[in-house]
Design a protein around this motif. Structure first.
Motif: not given
Length: 541
Positions: A145-162
């Motif tokens: 998603i970040a690189r295709t179409g109009r590029p842009g920022p993506v955000v992924v949250a990562m819970p510490e236990d996961v």
């Protein structure tokens, strides 16, 4: 394999070589996995805002996206400025954020923020990894998603236990970026529009750079003798020394350049969102302009000006198709007239002031493929007006107008392009916001040259203050800071200059330096912008 190891493996598949961060306990497993990956270098910054600027600029300069990491609520809030910049600049940026333990969510856990809700308005996509087996799916989707179409920022949250949990992971291939071409009918429609045009102008934006279409644009312009102007802070999308270059549409643009666009009857807008600054507060384009708007993003077309023709396609593919079309007319006289307007702007009075002479020195001393980054501020008017960008990939600036960008952006660019000379330009207000990253440059031995134009004020805001509230100074005066000495104390080389001759001597030394250099330039606070003084503004009231 743990989720943290899978995150790093996904980055490796995308050929990520540098990851920027301020470390946090919520994503320690990812830090550990990166430390064990020999193909990747972790750059630990002094502030998340600086780290996000580094990653955003890296995403502009490198073939891979920028990647930045921070901890849950507090770190995430600090790096938001880089996310907003990436959104407005259409920069591929992947933001990985530690999150509170899954069982603590919704209890106002320590530093807890609903990251999906927090970033949704300014990110292209936001997600959270909730189940370890879906780690690769989400991370690889983020890169896509970040690189295709109009590029842009993506955000992924990562819970510490996961991050610590293990699962059987499966990986897809690296992202393949689609490059859609226009239909034959669309190409014919462009041809017909050009045939009926008397004074066409191309506005070239960031989509030209992202598609790697600079040479195709030159070829098209030469084939038809089309004058080309560049969109705000996209100077290097077309060689400025070319006979068909007609100027840059930015802040304080010379009237000769604006007149070229005003007189045009057809606008071929390629890879530009026709931003507020490019269109001079949305006033430059009028109903009399026949706009052919070409962009990779269908939402961009028609969002500012109703297009005569809108084409959703990759800029390079469109330009290649148009090159194959025979338009039996040329616009040589019109192009020459447009070029003369730009050339007149290069000799305007501001070129003879101190800042103008410094830009002239940069022009004469820098290798042609050097990269210049800049912060927000009126000092940039001299760069935008007088520096002639001759090669692609030689300019990185924030269309968002973010202060504090110049220095950290230079670090990101230098890591992406280690063989190039990289110079940042900042005002004292912007530089102070992220100058702690001088220490980052020293620690990782990233040799960039930082110019600081010091007039001891927030100059741009002061200019507007004087225009609307003359003589009523509130909040825009700044204290005395000797940036050159602070640079010395952080382990960089610091220089202080007051004249163009001193700057030239010092800059020659800086070009030979093997580490980071800061050159502080004493500026006259009265000369508030390229062509205005504080007294002249007050006299106009």
């Amino acid at each position: 394999m743990s989720s943290a190891q899978a995150v790093v493996e996904c980055m490796k598949i995308e050929n990520v070589r540098h990851v920027f961060c301020v470390p946090g306990e919520s994503f320690l497993p990812v830090l550990d996995a990166i430390s064990r990956e020999s193909s990747m270098q972790l750059i630990s910054a002094r502030h998340e805002g600086g780290a996000s600027f580094m990653a955003e600029a890296y995403g502009k300069a490198a073939p891979s996206p920028g990647v930045v990491m921070a901890t849950r609520g507090v770190g995430a809030a600090n790096l938001t400025i880089g996310v907003h910049t990436a959104a407005q600049d259409s920069t591929p940026l992947v933001v990985l954020l530690g999150q509170v333990h899954s069982s603590f969510k919704g209890r106002e856990g320590f530093q807890e923020v609903d990251l999906e809700a927090f970033f949704k308005p300014i990110a292209k996509w936001v997600a959270e990894i909730r189940e370890p087996p879906r780690t690769t799916e989400i991370i690889q989707r983020a890169f896509r998603i970040a690189r295709t179409g109009r590029p842009g920022p993506v955000v992924v949250a990562m819970p510490e236990d996961v991050l610590k949990k293990e699962a059987l992971m499966t990986f897809g291939p690296a992202v393949s970026i689609p490059a859609p071409a226009p239909s034959r009918e669309e190409v014919e429609a462009v041809k017909d529009a050009l045939l009926s045009s008397v004074r066409p102008v191309v506005i070239a934006g960031g989509g030209v750079k992202r598609a790697g279409a600079e040479q195709e644009l030159v070829s098209l312009a030469e084939h038809y003798n089309l004058p080309v102007v560049t969109a705000f802070r996209r100077h290097d999308s077309f060689p400025n020394d070319h006979r068909l270059y007609a100027g840059h549409l930015g802040l304080g643009t010379d009237q000769n350049i604006l007149e070229t666009v005003r007189q045009a009857d057809t606008i071929l807008a390629v890879g530009t969102r026709l931003s507020e600054v490019t269109t001079q507060d949305y006033k430059l384009l009028t109903p009399d302009h026949k706009v052919i708007h070409i962009d990779i993003d269908e939402k961009t077309i028609g969002s500012v000006h109703p297009p005569f023709l809108g084409i959703v396609a990759d800029a390079r593919q469109v330009l290649k198709k148009l090159l194959a079309v025979d338009v039996a007319r040329g616009w040589g006289n019109w192009a020459e007239r447009s070029r003369r307007g730009y050339e007149k702007s290069l000799t305007s009075p501001g070129s003879r002031l101190l800042n103008g002479r410094i830009i002239d020195c940069l022009q004469n001393k820098l290798p042609e493929n050097s990269v210049i980054t800049n912060d927000a501020g009126n000092f940039a008017g001299w760069l935008h007006s007088y520096f002639v960008f001759r090669c692609p990939h030689t300019y990185v600036g924030p269309t968002s107008g973010a202060m504090g960008y110049g220095l950290p952006a230079a670090l990101g660019v230098k890591l992406a392009s280690p063989d190039k000379v990289v110079v940042s330009l900042s005002g004292d207000g912007g530089f102070m916001m992220t100058m702690q990253e001088v220490e980052t440059a020293v620690r990782y031995n990233i040799p960039v040259i930082s110019l600081v134009f010091n007039n001891r004020m927030y100059g741009t805001i002061r200019m507007h203050q004087e225009m609307h509230y003359p003589c009523q100074v509130a909040g825009t005066d700044l204290g005395e800071v000797r940036f050159s000495k602070m640079a010395d104390l952080m382990g960089a080389e610091g220089f202080y200059v007051k004249t163009a001759a001193d700057f030239e001597r010092v800059f020659e030394q800086a070009l030979l330096a093997t580490g980071p250099v800061v050159i502080e330039i004493e500026c006259d606070p009265e000369q508030i912008s390229l062509n205005r003084t504080i007294q002249s503004i007050r006299a106009e009231q």
